[in-house]
Design a protein around this motif. Structure first.
Motif, PDB file in Angstrom:
ATOM      1  N   LEU A  55       4.522  -0.856   3.417  1.00  0.00           N
ATOM      2  CA  LEU A  55       3.983   0.498   3.340  1.00  0.00           C
ATOM      3  C   LEU A  55       4.933   1.432   2.603  1.00  0.00           C
ATOM      4  CD1 LEU A  55       2.731   0.824   7.020  1.00  0.00           C
ATOM      5  CD2 LEU A  55       1.274   0.789   4.989  1.00  0.00           C
ATOM      6  N   GLY A  56       4.444   2.042   1.543  1.00  0.00           N
ATOM      7  CA  GLY A  56       5.181   3.102   0.873  1.00  0.00           C
ATOM      8  C   GLY A  56       4.562   4.444   1.221  1.00  0.00           C
ATOM      9  N   ALA A  57       5.366   5.485   1.207  1.00  0.00           N
ATOM     10  CA  ALA A  57       4.863   6.835   1.467  1.00  0.00           C
ATOM     11  C   ALA A  57       5.261   7.738   0.309  1.00  0.00           C
ATOM     12  CB  ALA A  57       5.419   7.381   2.783  1.00  0.00           C
ATOM     13  N   ASN A  58       4.278   8.398  -0.270  1.00  0.00           N
ATOM     14  CA  ASN A  58       4.470   9.288  -1.409  1.00  0.00           C
ATOM     15  C   ASN A  58       4.417  10.725  -0.903  1.00  0.00           C
ATOM     16  OD1 ASN A  58       3.423  10.994  -3.711  1.00  0.00           O
ATOM     17  ND2 ASN A  58       3.611   9.062  -4.805  1.00  0.00           N
ATOM     18  N   ILE A  59       5.473  11.505  -1.150  1.00  0.00           N
ATOM     19  CA  ILE A  59       5.532  12.865  -0.614  1.00  0.00           C
ATOM     20  C   ILE A  59       5.558  13.894  -1.740  1.00  0.00           C
ATOM     21  CG2 ILE A  59       6.665  12.155   1.533  1.00  0.00           C
ATOM     22  CD1 ILE A  59       9.316  13.178   0.345  1.00  0.00           C
ATOM     23  N   GLY A  60       4.916  15.043  -1.481  1.00  0.00           N
ATOM     24  CA  GLY A  60       4.853  16.114  -2.471  1.00  0.00           C
ATOM     25  C   GLY A  60       5.128  17.464  -1.849  1.00  0.00           C
ATOM     26  N   LYS A  61       5.083  18.489  -2.666  1.00  0.00           N
ATOM     27  CA  LYS A  61       5.344  19.856  -2.209  1.00  0.00           C
ATOM     28  C   LYS A  61       4.079  20.477  -1.612  1.00  0.00           C
ATOM     29  CE  LYS A  61       5.377  23.486  -4.922  1.00  0.00           C
ATOM     30  NZ  LYS A  61       4.571  24.460  -4.112  1.00  0.00           N
ATOM     31  N   SER A  62       4.233  21.124  -0.468  1.00  0.00           N
ATOM     32  CA  SER A  62       3.131  21.876   0.118  1.00  0.00           C
ATOM     33  C   SER A  62       2.779  23.051  -0.792  1.00  0.00           C
ATOM     34  CB  SER A  62       3.508  22.403   1.505  1.00  0.00           C
ATOM     35  OG  SER A  62       3.881  21.346   2.371  1.00  0.00           O
ATOM     36  N   ARG A  63       1.505  23.288  -0.982  1.00  0.00           N
ATOM     37  CA  ARG A  63       1.055  24.306  -1.933  1.00  0.00           C
ATOM     38  C   ARG A  63       1.538  25.702  -1.564  1.00  0.00           C
ATOM     39  NH1 ARG A  63      -3.219  23.698  -5.517  1.00  0.00           N
ATOM     40  NH2 ARG A  63      -3.916  25.604  -6.526  1.00  0.00           N
ATOM     41  N   VAL A  64       1.588  26.015  -0.270  1.00  0.00           N
ATOM     42  CA  VAL A  64       1.945  27.372   0.158  1.00  0.00           C
ATOM     43  C   VAL A  64       3.442  27.638   0.063  1.00  0.00           C
ATOM     44  CG1 VAL A  64      -0.043  27.577   1.682  1.00  0.00           C
ATOM     45  CG2 VAL A  64       2.114  26.678   2.591  1.00  0.00           C
ATOM     46  N   VAL A 107       0.859  -1.182   0.000  1.00  0.00           N
ATOM     47  CA  VAL A 107       0.000   0.000   0.000  1.00  0.00           C
ATOM     48  C   VAL A 107       0.898   1.236   0.000  1.00  0.00           C
ATOM     49  CG1 VAL A 107      -1.773   1.305   1.231  1.00  0.00           C
ATOM     50  CG2 VAL A 107      -1.795  -1.207   1.302  1.00  0.00           C
ATOM     51  N   GLU A 108       0.697   2.089  -1.000  1.00  0.00           N
ATOM     52  CA  GLU A 108       1.436   3.355  -1.043  1.00  0.00           C
ATOM     53  C   GLU A 108       0.478   4.479  -0.670  1.00  0.00           C
ATOM     54  OE1 GLU A 108       3.601   6.057  -4.398  1.00  0.00           O
ATOM     55  OE2 GLU A 108       4.206   3.939  -4.317  1.00  0.00           O
ATOM     56  N   VAL A 109       0.771   5.177   0.404  1.00  0.00           N
ATOM     57  CA  VAL A 109      -0.122   6.224   0.898  1.00  0.00           C
ATOM     58  C   VAL A 109       0.314   7.589   0.372  1.00  0.00           C
ATOM     59  CG1 VAL A 109      -0.566   4.882   2.982  1.00  0.00           C
ATOM     60  CG2 VAL A 109       1.182   6.686   3.032  1.00  0.00           C
ATOM     61  N   GLY A 110      -0.582   8.564   0.553  1.00  0.00           N
ATOM     62  CA  GLY A 110      -0.273   9.920   0.132  1.00  0.00           C
ATOM     63  C   GLY A 110      -1.013  10.281  -1.155  1.00  0.00           C
ATOM     64  N   THR A 111      -0.660  11.386  -1.716  1.00  0.00           N
ATOM     65  CA  THR A 111       0.540  12.165  -1.485  1.00  0.00           C
ATOM     66  C   THR A 111       0.419  12.977  -0.195  1.00  0.00           C
ATOM     67  OG1 THR A 111       1.094  12.300  -3.819  1.00  0.00           O
ATOM     68  CG2 THR A 111       1.977  14.018  -2.427  1.00  0.00           C
ATOM     69  N   VAL A 112       1.509  12.932   0.589  1.00  0.00           N
ATOM     70  CA  VAL A 112       1.616  13.607   1.876  1.00  0.00           C
ATOM     71  C   VAL A 112       2.477  14.853   1.706  1.00  0.00           C
ATOM     72  CG1 VAL A 112       2.597  13.377   4.189  1.00  0.00           C
ATOM     73  CG2 VAL A 112       1.329  11.471   3.186  1.00  0.00           C
ATOM     74  N   THR A 113       2.081  15.938   2.350  1.00  0.00           N
ATOM     75  CA  THR A 113       2.871  17.173   2.331  1.00  0.00           C
ATOM     76  C   THR A 113       3.296  17.538   3.748  1.00  0.00           C
ATOM     77  OG1 THR A 113       0.851  18.509   2.427  1.00  0.00           O
ATOM     78  CG2 THR A 113       1.756  18.059   0.249  1.00  0.00           C
ATOM     79  N   ALA A 114       4.351  18.307   3.849  1.00  0.00           N
ATOM     80  CA  ALA A 114       4.849  18.698   5.170  1.00  0.00           C
ATOM     81  C   ALA A 114       3.822  19.521   5.933  1.00  0.00           C
ATOM     82  CB  ALA A 114       6.154  19.482   5.019  1.00  0.00           C
ATOM     83  N   ASN A 156       7.163  12.668  -5.297  1.00  0.00           N
ATOM     84  CA  ASN A 156       6.193  12.992  -6.345  1.00  0.00           C
ATOM     85  C   ASN A 156       6.486  14.393  -6.876  1.00  0.00           C
ATOM     86  OD1 ASN A 156       3.981  13.494  -7.966  1.00  0.00           O
ATOM     87  ND2 ASN A 156       2.456  12.906  -6.445  1.00  0.00           N
ATOM     88  N   VAL A 157       7.003  14.457  -8.083  1.00  0.00           N
ATOM     89  CA  VAL A 157       7.238  15.739  -8.754  1.00  0.00           C
ATOM     90  C   VAL A 157       6.427  15.792 -10.043  1.00  0.00           C
ATOM     91  CG1 VAL A 157       9.514  16.256  -7.784  1.00  0.00           C
ATOM     92  CG2 VAL A 157       9.334  14.770  -9.797  1.00  0.00           C
ATOM     93  N   SER A 158       5.363  14.973 -10.104  1.00  0.00           N
ATOM     94  CA  SER A 158       4.697  14.781 -11.391  1.00  0.00           C
ATOM     95  C   SER A 158       3.190  14.968 -11.369  1.00  0.00           C
ATOM     96  CB  SER A 158       5.019  13.380 -11.933  1.00  0.00           C
ATOM     97  OG  SER A 158       4.811  12.387 -10.951  1.00  0.00           O
ATOM     98  N   SER A 159       2.618  15.354 -10.239  1.00  0.00           N
ATOM     99  CA  SER A 159       1.181  15.631 -10.235  1.00  0.00           C
ATOM    100  C   SER A 159       0.907  16.905 -11.025  1.00  0.00           C
ATOM    101  CB  SER A 159       0.670  15.802  -8.802  1.00  0.00           C
ATOM    102  OG  SER A 159      -0.647  16.314  -8.808  1.00  0.00           O
ATOM    103  N   PRO A 160      -0.174  16.938 -11.827  1.00  0.00           N
ATOM    104  CA  PRO A 160      -0.502  18.154 -12.571  1.00  0.00           C
ATOM    105  C   PRO A 160      -1.323  19.148 -11.764  1.00  0.00           C
ATOM    106  CG  PRO A 160      -2.006  16.422 -13.198  1.00  0.00           C
ATOM    107  CD  PRO A 160      -1.035  15.803 -12.215  1.00  0.00           C
ATOM    108  N   ASN A 161      -1.590  18.839 -10.487  1.00  0.00           N
ATOM    109  CA  ASN A 161      -2.558  19.618  -9.724  1.00  0.00           C
ATOM    110  C   ASN A 161      -1.968  20.563  -8.696  1.00  0.00           C
ATOM    111  OD1 ASN A 161      -4.734  18.283 -11.064  1.00  0.00           O
ATOM    112  ND2 ASN A 161      -4.348  16.502  -9.765  1.00  0.00           N
ATOM    113  N   TYR A 190      10.265  19.169   0.993  1.00  0.00           N
ATOM    114  CA  TYR A 190      10.331  17.721   0.823  1.00  0.00           C
ATOM    115  C   TYR A 190      11.154  17.070   1.931  1.00  0.00           C
ATOM    116  CZ  TYR A 190       8.257  17.411  -3.902  1.00  0.00           C
ATOM    117  OH  TYR A 190       7.398  17.425  -4.979  1.00  0.00           O
ATOM    118  N   VAL A 191      12.232  17.699   2.305  1.00  0.00           N
ATOM    119  CA  VAL A 191      13.084  17.142   3.362  1.00  0.00           C
ATOM    120  C   VAL A 191      12.322  17.085   4.684  1.00  0.00           C
ATOM    121  CG1 VAL A 191      15.115  17.629   4.800  1.00  0.00           C
ATOM    122  CG2 VAL A 191      15.296  17.697   2.301  1.00  0.00           C
TER     123      VAL A 191
END
Length: 341
Positions: A142-151, A85-92, A178-183, A161-162
């Motif tokens: 368990l996998g964790a997928n991380i992305g950039k916080s919008r703000v 199971v890969e969860v996320g995308t999670v942001t800081a 995750n550097v590939s979401s279009p949203n 990301y760190v």
């Protein structure tokens, strides 16, 4: 039975509302003593065990990031037969995501359009839930997928990301950048090699012993897919996830007015299959090393799809949209068909 419920109940509901109604049921399935009872009915055949990333997966087929954004239902998804199971995308930083409506079904295409915008409760909350899930079920990968916080500005993306990495890497079996979401505005620009190199290097250092992968978009030109793959090998990453959703709308059967009404966002599901296979071939040709883990996602619906990905060099395979269209026994159906092959 599920097909009847989907067509006569779920299709009359907002897709996000339907998702939120289903999640508590999946969560209940993950509670003892239901979890071992359900898993006994869905457990993949031992012949499907797969070694990758220094881990043992009960099967090569798992659920992709996006379904369980907040890591609230991982034991339940394990109970339903997924190999990981890969969860996320999670942001800081916790965030609500984009305005609703933001999830749409394209039923004739067995596809989804989403512009969720990384709605999640934040990396700190996800880390606590992952730790609890790990205590409940030792065999759950368990996998964790991380992305950039919008703000956070793109220029400050690395530190963001760190921050997520330091929270979730210690409780995840593997980590995906995750550097590939279009949203999320500006996010896909981070796939450029000159920008991606320092980001991945910093995240890899912060992840320490946790295997690190990077997830790419299907919309990248072939030469950029190859360039990112070479970069991942150069930096000593554990692998790559191919692919995310697409912004393309070519060849869809859904009425054009409905597609236009859905608007911008990432398309997932059956229409993504052709490009996902092309990207898989290119990634594996660029990185033929068997220890380099390639997780193939996009347009996966059947055991035949999974077998095809594995034959083309995928180490693991993930699905998401198929779960919506084919129902809760989807993973079991795929595992049983794979074992018969």
């Amino acid at each position: 039975m599920y097909d009847f419920v989907f067509r006569h109940v779920f299709t009359r509901m907002d897709p996000e509302v339907a998702h939120h109604l289903v999640m508590p049921v999946i969560r209940v399935l993950g509670i003892w003593p239901l979890r071992p009872l359900v898993r006994a009915l869905t457990r993949p055949d031992p012949s499907l065990r797969t070694e990758a990333l220094g881990l043992v997966f009960d099967s090569p087929f798992g659920i992709a990031a996006g379904f369980d954004k907040n890591a609230v239902a991982t034991p339940g998804l394990y109970a339903l037969g997924f190999g990981h199971v890969e969860v996320g995308t999670v942001t800081a930083i916790p965030q609500d995501g984009n305005p609703k409506p933001r999830l749409f079904r394209l039923v004739p295409d067995r596809a989804l359009v989403n512009r969720m915008g990384f709605n999640n409760a934040g990396a700190k909350a996800a880390a606590a839930r992952l730790a609890r899930a790990r205590r409940r079920e030792k065999r759950l990968v368990l996998g964790a997928n991380i992305g950039k916080s919008r703000v956070v500005d793109v220029d400050a993306a690395t530190a963001d990301y760190v921050a997520s990495t330091r929270l979730v890497a210690p409780v995840a079996d593997y980590l995906v950048v995750n550097v590939s979401s279009p949203n999320t505005p500006g996010l896909r620009g981070l796939q450029a090699v000159e920008t991606l190199r320092p980001l991945l290097r910093a995240v890899k250092d912060a992840a320490e012993a946790t295997p690190l992968l990077v997830k790419i978009a299907p919309d990248l030109p072939d030469e950029e897919v190859a360039a990112v793959t070479r970069l991942a090998v150069e930096l000593g990453l554990a692998g790559l996830v191919a692919t995310n959703t697409t912004i393309a709308r070519d060849g869809l059967r859904t009425d054009s007015a409905k597609i236009e009404a859905a608007g911008a966002g990432g398309l997932s599901g059956a229409p993504l299959k052709r490009r996902a296979l092309e990207v898989l071939r290119l990634v594996r040709a660029t990185a033929p090393q068997p220890e380099f883990c390639v997780i193939s996602a996009g347009g996966v619906e059947t055991a035949a799809d999974v077998r095809e990905r594995l034959a083309l060099g995928a180490t693991l395979v993930q699905g998401y949209s198929g779960f919506i269209y084919l129902g809760p026994l989807w993973a079991r159906q795929i595992s049983r068909a794979l074992a018969r092959a």
